[in-house]
Motif scaffolding. Sequence first.
Motif, PDB file in Angstrom:
ATOM      1  N   ILE A  50      27.325 -20.098 -37.536  1.00 15.73           N
ATOM      2  CA  ILE A  50      26.697 -20.388 -36.239  1.00 15.73           C
ATOM      3  C   ILE A  50      25.312 -20.995 -36.464  1.00 15.73           C
ATOM      4  CG2 ILE A  50      25.717 -19.320 -34.160  1.00 15.73           C
ATOM      5  CD1 ILE A  50      28.112 -17.364 -34.252  1.00 15.73           C
ATOM      6  N   ARG A  51      24.551 -20.431 -37.398  1.00 16.83           N
ATOM      7  CA  ARG A  51      23.225 -20.983 -37.705  1.00 16.83           C
ATOM      8  C   ARG A  51      23.342 -22.414 -38.230  1.00 16.83           C
ATOM      9  NH1 ARG A  51      21.615 -16.835 -41.514  1.00 16.83           N
ATOM     10  NH2 ARG A  51      20.916 -18.624 -42.683  1.00 16.83           N
ATOM     11  N   LEU A  52      24.306 -22.658 -39.097  1.00 11.53           N
ATOM     12  CA  LEU A  52      24.510 -24.016 -39.612  1.00 11.53           C
ATOM     13  C   LEU A  52      24.898 -24.983 -38.493  1.00 11.53           C
ATOM     14  CD1 LEU A  52      26.387 -23.316 -42.951  1.00 11.53           C
ATOM     15  CD2 LEU A  52      24.107 -24.297 -42.686  1.00 11.53           C
ATOM     16  N   PHE A  53      25.719 -24.527 -37.563  1.00  6.85           N
ATOM     17  CA  PHE A  53      26.124 -25.357 -36.428  1.00  6.85           C
ATOM     18  C   PHE A  53      24.917 -25.754 -35.581  1.00  6.85           C
ATOM     19  CE2 PHE A  53      27.556 -25.594 -31.962  1.00  6.85           C
ATOM     20  CZ  PHE A  53      28.353 -26.733 -32.060  1.00  6.85           C
ATOM     21  N   PHE A  54      24.066 -24.771 -35.244  1.00 11.61           N
ATOM     22  CA  PHE A  54      22.864 -25.079 -34.467  1.00 11.61           C
ATOM     23  C   PHE A  54      21.926 -25.990 -35.248  1.00 11.61           C
ATOM     24  CE2 PHE A  54      23.888 -21.404 -31.705  1.00 11.61           C
ATOM     25  CZ  PHE A  54      23.722 -22.023 -30.483  1.00 11.61           C
ATOM     26  N   GLY A  55      21.794 -25.773 -36.543  1.00 16.35           N
ATOM     27  CA  GLY A  55      20.956 -26.635 -37.375  1.00 16.35           C
ATOM     28  C   GLY A  55      21.460 -28.069 -37.396  1.00 16.35           C
ATOM     29  N   THR A  56      22.779 -28.234 -37.458  1.00 23.29           N
ATOM     30  CA  THR A  56      23.365 -29.576 -37.441  1.00 23.29           C
ATOM     31  C   THR A  56      23.099 -30.267 -36.113  1.00 23.29           C
ATOM     32  OG1 THR A  56      25.091 -28.815 -38.944  1.00 23.29           O
ATOM     33  CG2 THR A  56      25.518 -30.857 -37.753  1.00 23.29           C
ATOM     34  N   ILE A  57      23.234 -29.536 -35.021  1.00 26.60           N
ATOM     35  CA  ILE A  57      22.941 -30.113 -33.697  1.00 26.60           C
ATOM     36  C   ILE A  57      21.484 -30.557 -33.632  1.00 26.60           C
ATOM     37  CG2 ILE A  57      22.678 -29.555 -31.241  1.00 26.60           C
ATOM     38  CD1 ILE A  57      25.184 -27.821 -31.494  1.00 26.60           C
ATOM     39  N   ILE A  58      20.587 -29.741 -34.153  1.00 24.32           N
ATOM     40  CA  ILE A  58      19.165 -30.083 -34.150  1.00 24.32           C
ATOM     41  C   ILE A  58      18.910 -31.363 -34.946  1.00 24.32           C
ATOM     42  CG2 ILE A  58      16.891 -29.303 -34.958  1.00 24.32           C
ATOM     43  CD1 ILE A  58      17.882 -26.415 -34.258  1.00 24.32           C
ATOM     44  N   TYR A  86      15.706 -30.575 -28.533  1.00 21.70           N
ATOM     45  CA  TYR A  86      15.293 -30.103 -29.856  1.00 21.70           C
ATOM     46  C   TYR A  86      14.603 -28.744 -29.746  1.00 21.70           C
ATOM     47  CZ  TYR A  86      13.155 -30.304 -34.505  1.00 21.70           C
ATOM     48  OH  TYR A  86      12.764 -30.024 -35.793  1.00 21.70           O
ATOM     49  N   ILE A  87      13.707 -28.611 -28.773  1.00 25.77           N
ATOM     50  CA  ILE A  87      12.984 -27.348 -28.578  1.00 25.77           C
ATOM     51  C   ILE A  87      13.949 -26.241 -28.141  1.00 25.77           C
ATOM     52  CG2 ILE A  87      11.272 -26.200 -27.117  1.00 25.77           C
ATOM     53  CD1 ILE A  87       9.692 -28.877 -27.196  1.00 25.77           C
ATOM     54  N   VAL A  88      14.870 -26.559 -27.232  1.00 27.12           N
ATOM     55  CA  VAL A  88      15.822 -25.553 -26.738  1.00 27.12           C
ATOM     56  C   VAL A  88      16.712 -25.045 -27.867  1.00 27.12           C
ATOM     57  CG1 VAL A  88      17.872 -25.237 -25.271  1.00 27.12           C
ATOM     58  CG2 VAL A  88      15.812 -26.309 -24.337  1.00 27.12           C
ATOM     59  N   PHE A  89      17.304 -25.957 -28.633  1.00 27.09           N
ATOM     60  CA  PHE A  89      18.199 -25.529 -29.713  1.00 27.09           C
ATOM     61  C   PHE A  89      17.442 -24.823 -30.833  1.00 27.09           C
ATOM     62  CE2 PHE A  89      21.282 -28.433 -27.763  1.00 27.09           C
ATOM     63  CZ  PHE A  89      22.401 -27.621 -27.784  1.00 27.09           C
ATOM     64  N   ASN A  90      16.232 -25.261 -31.119  1.00 33.18           N
ATOM     65  CA  ASN A  90      15.419 -24.557 -32.111  1.00 33.18           C
ATOM     66  C   ASN A  90      15.083 -23.149 -31.623  1.00 33.18           C
ATOM     67  OD1 ASN A  90      14.573 -25.173 -34.723  1.00 33.18           O
ATOM     68  ND2 ASN A  90      13.470 -26.976 -33.999  1.00 33.18           N
ATOM     69  N   GLY A  91      14.781 -23.015 -30.357  1.00 36.46           N
ATOM     70  CA  GLY A  91      14.509 -21.700 -29.779  1.00 36.46           C
ATOM     71  C   GLY A  91      15.719 -20.780 -29.861  1.00 36.46           C
ATOM     72  N   LEU A  92      16.907 -21.327 -29.556  1.00 34.15           N
ATOM     73  CA  LEU A  92      18.134 -20.533 -29.681  1.00 34.15           C
ATOM     74  C   LEU A  92      18.367 -20.093 -31.124  1.00 34.15           C
ATOM     75  CD1 LEU A  92      20.601 -22.487 -27.350  1.00 34.15           C
ATOM     76  CD2 LEU A  92      19.696 -20.190 -27.002  1.00 34.15           C
ATOM     77  N   LEU A  93      18.138 -20.990 -32.054  1.00 32.86           N
ATOM     78  CA  LEU A  93      18.304 -20.667 -33.469  1.00 32.86           C
ATOM     79  C   LEU A  93      17.343 -19.556 -33.888  1.00 32.86           C
ATOM     80  CD1 LEU A  93      19.689 -21.363 -36.148  1.00 32.86           C
ATOM     81  CD2 LEU A  93      17.934 -23.091 -36.505  1.00 32.86           C
TER      82      LEU A  93
END
Length: 191
Positions: A50-58, A86-93
């Motif tokens: 899940i962390r890798l998925f969010f990182g890829t999206i970022i 970028y800020i939203v997905f980084n915040g979720l991560l």
Amino acid sequence: MQEKKTEMANKKPKKANLLDHHSIKHILDESVSEIVTSRGYEEDVRMSNIRLFFGTIIIVIALFAQFYNKKFPQNREFLIGCIVLYIVFNGLLQLIIHLKEKNAILVTYPPKGSFTSTGLVVSSKLPRFSDEYTLTIASADPKSISAGKPVQFTKSVTQCFTKDGVLVEGLFWKDVEALINDYAAEPKKSK
């Protein structure tokens, strides 16, 4: 048992820089992971995925912002949208890392053939400017009826390493296995 001894004899000793607490913690955490997985616990990598998925999206959002066809004045709204995403997905991560993982170094499934329905969450702490390494084993699902009580031990890292920075694996192995056994032990019922 004989296989374990020959395997440990053929292994290259783990050496850490004793002046770098990150190096010490890394070696100890790596050893704990080896010990727990050797006891039949399989690593659960879902949270890492899940962390890798969010990182890829970022990264994809950042690449779109960087290589969009139009130049700056024309792509202003697009860049603002990319920055917000970028800020939203980084915040979720960061929320996932802070709230779900905490200090976890290993999350496992239950061992095969086990009657327990939860795996383990193994976490560790080595505070800065301290020699006290704390290892905690808890249930992956603390609300489960089969979840055991969390167990932990705290030990000075000076007892785990030689003066040259080589990990004394035999002693550390015994301590970690004793902690796993403490967690796995059935609580005694009082009459």
